[in-house]
Scaffold this active site. Structure first.
Site, short mmCIF file in Angstrom:
data_model
loop_
_atom_site.label_atom_id
_atom_site.label_comp_id
_atom_site.label_asym_id
_atom_site.label_seq_id
_atom_site.Cartn_x
_atom_site.Cartn_y
_atom_site.Cartn_z
N GLU A 187 0.85 -1.19 0.00
CA GLU A 187 0.00 0.00 0.00
C GLU A 187 0.89 1.24 0.00
OE1 GLU A 187 -3.56 -0.23 -0.02
OE2 GLU A 187 -2.76 -2.17 -0.57
N LYS A 202 -10.14 -5.90 4.30
CA LYS A 202 -10.65 -6.98 3.45
C LYS A 202 -11.51 -7.96 4.26
CE LYS A 202 -6.57 -6.57 0.49
NZ LYS A 202 -5.16 -6.96 0.39
N1 HSE Z 1 -1.10 -4.14 -0.41
C1 HSE Z 1 -2.04 -5.15 -0.76
C2 HSE Z 1 -1.40 -6.51 -0.52
C3 HSE Z 1 -2.43 -4.99 -2.20
O1 HSE Z 1 -0.19 -6.58 -0.35
O2 HSE Z 1 -2.12 -7.48 -0.46
C4 HSE Z 1 -3.63 -5.79 -2.60
O3 HSE Z 1 -4.76 -5.42 -1.91
#
Ligand code: HSE
Length: 433
Positions: A187, A202
């Site tokens: 991110e 998530k």
């Molecule tokens: N930064 C997130 C990950 C990207 O590493 O899973 C995907 O949502």
């Protein structure tokens, strides 16, 4: 055949991937969607030299897309909470459908966004927000529509999994994180990956779609991987377990568990084999049993794959001039249950404990007696003479499943013993029963 017009907001990793795949596979996507899908506009803070937009109008003002007459679907790929919220709500107000890869937005503002979209009769699709390219939202909302879903557990942050995998091979945390950033997995703020915030976004979405409850991100428990040591990784392995950063949501009678933390998983379970940037989500339904969805959880074209699947879904509805095909969270709003997230002390888990004890006669007996007084059953115990250092020796214990409250009280008592002079290390463990 009526074409469906798409406006892409954001030309970063996922925006670029979406543009490239939509362009490259235009013909086969049109064949599936039943209508040609045309990128009518692109807007982003900055243009990219490596992407040839041809004669597609480009703007630095993403809000132009929400107002444009020639846009049916606003594809929000800018990320973040506030501007994205305003962008999506404006798009909805203007009668546009929305496809987003923004898990933070849906986890935090999803209840408000879905309500606004329902009022305006538009679709908001977010498959790409959860587990990158894996179509797990579709699986939970549609493929498992006949099941009561009892729990969901998954490796849902690719960066974190990549770091833990490389640490197992002996590499240093910081070096691996930099590598994940260079590869475009992390991110914008990598603490979101490392501290479990991204995974909690998530998980919040998965739990709501799975259990039919409103989104409650603010109540999710998050614990990152930054305190996991090579020592604990190695000792978990000796016990037959692997440490993974899991999001776990469990439906209980009086509420739901919603938690992200490092977790010991049995090496023999498929999820232990999920390495690198790959993600996997286990979903347990009362009819089907345990199912697992596995694949790339991050990356430009992998995530674009899910963005485009949503665009195709929306395009079919636009062409059919139909309303929302699947409810936002898979349940009709009137069927959502107001189940709250349970406090962490009420969750049930097994535990790995590392207790740094003085090497004196009777210490093990005292430890065992504290655990037994709190009703905690020991599954295995390990102490190696070769690890004796300065009169102290680590005692590693794996417990059966108990309530977190019991473990917390037992740890307080253990830490008060004169034979134990350091904080007890506690990592949760899961056997997926
Ligand atoms: N930064 C997130 C990950 C990207 O590493 O899973 C995907 O949502």
């Amino acid at each position: 055949m009526k074409e469906v017009r798409v406006g892409i907001c954001g030309l970063g990793t996922v925006g670029g991937g979406t543009y490239n795949v939509l362009t490259r596979n235009a013909e086969l996507i049109a064949g599936r969607a039943g209508s040609p899908i045309r990128i009518s506009r692109v807007a982003s803070r900055r243009r990219r030299d490596d992407i040839d937009l041809g004669d597609i109008p480009f703007s630095n003002d993403i809000f132009e897309i929400t107002k444009a007459e020639d846009v049916d679907i606003v594809v929000e790929l800018i990320g973040g909470y506030d501007v994205a919220r305003e962008l999506v709500l404006t798009a909805i107000e203007n009668g546009k459908h929305v496809v987003t890869a923004n898990k933070a937005l849906i986890a935090v503002h999803g209840n408000e966004i879905f309500e606004a979209a329902a009022k305006r009769g538009v679709i908001v699709a977010y498959e790409a927000g959860v587990a990158g390219g894996i179509p797990v939202i579709k699986a939970v909302r549609e493929g498992m529509a006949g099941n009561r879903i009892d729990w969901i557990a998954g490796i849902i942050n690719g960066t974190g999994n990549y770091i833990l995998t490389e640490m197992r091979a002996g590499r240093a945390f910081d070096e691996v994180l930099r590598e994940a950033q260079d590869k475009g997995y992390a991110e914008a703020d990598p603490t979101f990956d490392v501290e479990g915030i991204d995974a909690a976004h998530k998980l919040t979405i998965l739990a709501s779609a799975g259990f039919g409850v409103p989104l409650q991100f603010e109540r999710a428990y998050t614990e990152g991987i930054s305190r996991i040591t090579p020592y604990d990784i190695a000792h978990a392995e000796l016990l037959g377990y692997r440490i993974k950063h899991l999001g776990i949501a469990r439906r209980r009678e009086n509420g739901i568990e919603l938690r992200v933390h490092p977790t010991l998983v049995p090496q023999s379970h498929l999820i232990a084999q999920v390495d690198g940037v790959l993600n996997a989500v286990l979903v347990d339904g009362d009819a089907v049993g345990q199912t697992m969805y596995y694949g790339p959880g991050a990356g430009d074209e992998a995530t674009a794959s899910a963005v485009i699947a949503d665009i195709v879904d929306v395009a079919r509805s636009v062409a059919a001039e139909s309303q929302q095909r699947v409810p936002y969270l898979g349940f009709e709003p009137s069927a959502l249950e107001n189940l709250d997230v349970l406090p962490m002390e009420d969750i049930q888990s097994a535990y790995y404990l590392r207790i740094q004890a003085l090497d004196r006669p009777g210490v093990l007996a005292k430890v065992a007696s504290v655990l037994s007084e709190h009703g905690i059953n020991i599954e295995s115990i390990m102490q190696k003479e070769s690890e004796l250092e300065e009169g102290k020796i680590p005692v590693i214990i794996l417990t059966h499943t108990v309530q977190e409250r019991q473990i917390n009280r037992a740890i307080e008592e253990l830490e008060a013993l004169s034979d134990i002079q350091e904080k007890v290390v506690r990592i949760r463990a899961e056997n997926f029963n």
